[in-house]
Design a protein around this motif. Structure first.
Motif, PDB file in Angstrom:
ATOM      1  N   LEU A  67      10.936  -7.205 -11.239  1.00 41.99           N
ATOM      2  CA  LEU A  67      10.432  -8.529 -11.612  1.00 41.99           C
ATOM      3  C   LEU A  67       9.356  -8.517 -12.696  1.00 41.99           C
ATOM      4  N   GLN A  68       8.642  -7.395 -12.844  1.00 40.79           N
ATOM      5  CA  GLN A  68       7.575  -7.300 -13.837  1.00 40.79           C
ATOM      6  C   GLN A  68       6.572  -8.464 -13.704  1.00 40.79           C
ATOM      7  N   PRO A  69       5.958  -8.607 -12.535  1.00 35.07           N
ATOM      8  CA  PRO A  69       5.024  -9.717 -12.315  1.00 35.07           C
ATOM      9  C   PRO A  69       3.683  -9.458 -12.987  1.00 35.07           C
ATOM     10  N   GLN A  70       2.819 -10.446 -12.935  1.00 36.90           N
ATOM     11  CA  GLN A  70       1.469 -10.254 -13.477  1.00 36.90           C
ATOM     12  C   GLN A  70       0.606  -9.421 -12.546  1.00 36.90           C
ATOM     13  N   HIS A  71       0.936  -9.412 -11.247  1.00 31.72           N
ATOM     14  CA  HIS A  71       0.023  -8.822 -10.279  1.00 31.72           C
ATOM     15  C   HIS A  71       0.791  -8.218  -9.108  1.00 31.72           C
ATOM     16  N   VAL A  72       0.331  -7.054  -8.656  1.00 39.86           N
ATOM     17  CA  VAL A  72       0.963  -6.356  -7.538  1.00 39.86           C
ATOM     18  C   VAL A  72      -0.112  -5.926  -6.540  1.00 39.86           C
ATOM     19  N   ASN A  73       0.125  -6.229  -5.272  1.00 38.11           N
ATOM     20  CA  ASN A  73      -0.761  -5.780  -4.193  1.00 38.11           C
ATOM     21  C   ASN A  73      -0.203  -4.498  -3.584  1.00 38.11           C
ATOM     22  N   GLN A  74      -1.051  -3.488  -3.454  1.00 39.12           N
ATOM     23  CA  GLN A  74      -0.578  -2.225  -2.909  1.00 39.12           C
ATOM     24  C   GLN A  74      -1.607  -1.580  -1.980  1.00 39.12           C
ATOM     25  N   VAL A  75      -1.090  -0.765  -1.057  1.00 36.62           N
ATOM     26  CA  VAL A  75      -1.974   0.106  -0.290  1.00 36.62           C
ATOM     27  C   VAL A  75      -2.419   1.220  -1.223  1.00 36.62           C
ATOM     28  N   PHE A  76      -3.453   1.926  -0.845  1.00 41.49           N
ATOM     29  CA  PHE A  76      -4.028   2.939  -1.730  1.00 41.49           C
ATOM     30  C   PHE A  76      -2.990   3.953  -2.198  1.00 41.49           C
ATOM     31  N   THR A  77      -2.182   4.434  -1.268  1.00 44.10           N
ATOM     32  CA  THR A  77      -1.236   5.503  -1.604  1.00 44.10           C
ATOM     33  C   THR A  77       0.016   5.009  -2.322  1.00 44.10           C
ATOM     34  N   GLY A  78       0.178   3.707  -2.465  1.00 40.31           N
ATOM     35  CA  GLY A  78       1.369   3.176  -3.115  1.00 40.31           C
ATOM     36  C   GLY A  78       1.182   2.822  -4.572  1.00 40.31           C
ATOM     37  N   VAL A  79      -0.031   2.962  -5.069  1.00 35.27           N
ATOM     38  CA  VAL A  79      -0.339   2.518  -6.432  1.00 35.27           C
ATOM     39  C   VAL A  79       0.465   3.270  -7.490  1.00 35.27           C
ATOM     40  N   GLY A  80       0.536   4.585  -7.361  1.00 37.98           N
ATOM     41  CA  GLY A  80       1.247   5.387  -8.350  1.00 37.98           C
ATOM     42  C   GLY A  80       2.725   5.036  -8.435  1.00 37.98           C
ATOM     43  N   THR A  81       3.339   4.797  -7.281  1.00 37.19           N
ATOM     44  CA  THR A  81       4.753   4.435  -7.263  1.00 37.19           C
ATOM     45  C   THR A  81       4.977   3.098  -7.962  1.00 37.19           C
ATOM     46  N   SER A  82       4.115   2.125  -7.679  1.00 37.31           N
ATOM     47  CA  SER A  82       4.258   0.817  -8.327  1.00 37.31           C
ATOM     48  C   SER A  82       4.099   0.918  -9.835  1.00 37.31           C
ATOM     49  N   ARG A  83       3.098   1.665 -10.268  1.00 40.84           N
ATOM     50  CA  ARG A  83       2.896   1.795 -11.720  1.00 40.84           C
ATOM     51  C   ARG A  83       4.080   2.489 -12.362  1.00 40.84           C
ATOM     52  N   GLY A  84       4.625   3.477 -11.691  1.00 38.86           N
ATOM     53  CA  GLY A  84       5.783   4.166 -12.235  1.00 38.86           C
ATOM     54  C   GLY A  84       6.990   3.252 -12.349  1.00 38.86           C
ATOM     55  N   LYS A  85       7.216   2.417 -11.346  1.00 45.18           N
ATOM     56  CA  LYS A  85       8.339   1.478 -11.371  1.00 45.18           C
ATOM     57  C   LYS A  85       8.147   0.415 -12.464  1.00 45.18           C
ATOM     58  N   LEU A  86       6.909  -0.007 -12.669  1.00 51.11           N
ATOM     59  CA  LEU A  86       6.622  -1.006 -13.691  1.00 51.11           C
ATOM     60  C   LEU A  86       6.850  -0.455 -15.095  1.00 51.11           C
ATOM     61  N   ALA A  87       6.483   0.800 -15.283  1.00 49.19           N
ATOM     62  CA  ALA A  87       6.651   1.485 -16.578  1.00 49.19           C
ATOM     63  C   ALA A  87       5.914   0.784 -17.709  1.00 49.19           C
ATOM     64  N   GLN A  88       4.809   0.135 -17.405  1.00 48.92           N
ATOM     65  CA  GLN A  88       3.922  -0.454 -18.413  1.00 48.92           C
ATOM     66  C   GLN A  88       2.540  -0.613 -17.768  1.00 48.92           C
ATOM     67  N   ASP A  89       1.526  -0.839 -18.592  1.00 46.07           N
ATOM     68  CA  ASP A  89       0.166  -0.871 -18.051  1.00 46.07           C
ATOM     69  C   ASP A  89      -0.466  -2.261 -18.077  1.00 46.07           C
ATOM     70  N   GLN A  90       0.345  -3.305 -18.322  1.00 47.20           N
ATOM     71  CA  GLN A  90      -0.208  -4.649 -18.402  1.00 47.20           C
ATOM     72  C   GLN A  90      -0.382  -5.303 -17.028  1.00 47.20           C
ATOM     73  N   THR A  91       0.585  -5.118 -16.165  1.00 49.17           N
ATOM     74  CA  THR A  91       0.502  -5.708 -14.828  1.00 49.17           C
ATOM     75  C   THR A  91      -0.685  -5.134 -14.066  1.00 49.17           C
ATOM     76  N   ILE A  92      -1.443  -6.005 -13.414  1.00 55.15           N
ATOM     77  CA  ILE A  92      -2.548  -5.561 -12.568  1.00 55.15           C
ATOM     78  C   ILE A  92      -1.989  -5.043 -11.251  1.00 55.15           C
ATOM     79  N   VAL A  93      -2.338  -3.815 -10.910  1.00 58.67           N
ATOM     80  CA  VAL A  93      -1.942  -3.223  -9.634  1.00 58.67           C
ATOM     81  C   VAL A  93      -3.219  -2.869  -8.877  1.00 58.67           C
ATOM     82  N   ASN A  94      -3.416  -3.517  -7.730  1.00 63.76           N
ATOM     83  CA  ASN A  94      -4.612  -3.177  -6.955  1.00 63.76           C
ATOM     84  C   ASN A  94      -4.309  -2.101  -5.936  1.00 63.76           C
TER      85      ASN A  94
END
Length: 251
Positions: free
Chosen positions: A87-114
């Motif tokens: 979906l490439q949303p503006q914002h993603v909520n994650q648990v601490f250990t899930g951040v890397g996976t989300s960023r990898g799936k997004l494949a860009q650095d614009q979306t905010i991942v907490n």
């Protein structure tokens, strides 16, 4: 490529839950677009159904979608990452250990991942054991500066500090805000925030110098009968946001 988030130039962006597409649109308009609409992955049985529905939220809110876990449920971590990639949303909520996976799936650095970290009862320390397995064991308390560094390594954008229980952890929260400001990191206070304590919670972060604050305001502004977030309360919070941004605009 996803469009630039519409709040990049702002110090504040409100995060609320959207109960329906109509509710999302009403809240988006009530906040003048300076808002992220949380839609919970936990509410969907399959990725396919979630993607189809969330695409509708994207259309009516200029992609102000915030993909949520669902009360910080670590078991939703993988689903959130899969949805984020599609979906490439503006914002993603994650648990601490899930951040890397989300960023990898997004494949860009614009979306905010907490990355979700929790209060410990000790000023200057946060619990990072918020993942599917780690949350079942003992608390893993690390200095907030270490948590931020680790999140940066994983491609994280912000600290999601949850559950705050309003101002119950005020001194701890002040230390988190100070560390985020000093380490050029975003801060997302979450849990027990309402119309009464919202201003103080946001001001603590802004006065510390945090470059962007994304307060999550959930159940306190949800109508118990309809399940909708009340747009009139969003308007009240937005008025407070405007006042605070003006106060700290030169900081």
């Amino acid at each position: 490529m996803k469009k630039e988030p519409n709040y990049l130039g702002d110090r504040l962006s409100l995060n609320v839950l959207a109960n329906s597409i109509e509710n999302a649109k009403a809240c988006y308009e009530a906040a003048g677009g300076h808002i992220l609409l949380g839609v919970l992955s936990k509410d969907y049985d399959t990725d396919e159904v979630a993607i189809e529905d969330m695409q509708q939220y994207i259309k009516v809110t200029d992609n102000a979608l915030s993909i949520g876990l669902g009360a910080g449920d670590p078991n939703q971590s993988q689903m959130v990452s899969r949805l984020a990639g599609e979906l490439q949303p503006q914002h993603v909520n994650q648990v601490f250990t899930g951040v890397g996976t989300s960023r990898g799936k997004l494949a860009q650095d614009q979306t905010i991942v907490n990355g979700l970290v929790s209060p410990t009862g000790k000023v200057g320390y946060v619990n990072i054991a918020t993942g599917p397995l780690s949350s079942k064991g003992a608390s893993v308390d690390v200095p907030i500066e270490v948590a931020i560094t680790l999140l940066k390594d994983m491609g994280g954008s912000s600290i999601k500090y949850f559950p705050m229980k309003g101002l119950s952890h005020k001194e701890e929260y002040k230390a988190v805000a100070k560390a985020c400001a000093e380490n050029d990191f975003l801060l997302e206070p979450t849990g027990g925030i309402d119309l009464e304590n919202f201003e103080e919670i946001v001001e603590i972060a802004l006065s510390a110098g945090v470059k962007k604050v994304i307060p999550h305001v959930y159940s306190s502004i949800i109508d118990s009968n309809s399940g909708n977030t009340r747009p009139e309360d969003v308007s009240k919070l937005y008025a407070i946001m405007e006042k605070l941004v003006e106060k700290y605009k030169n900081q």
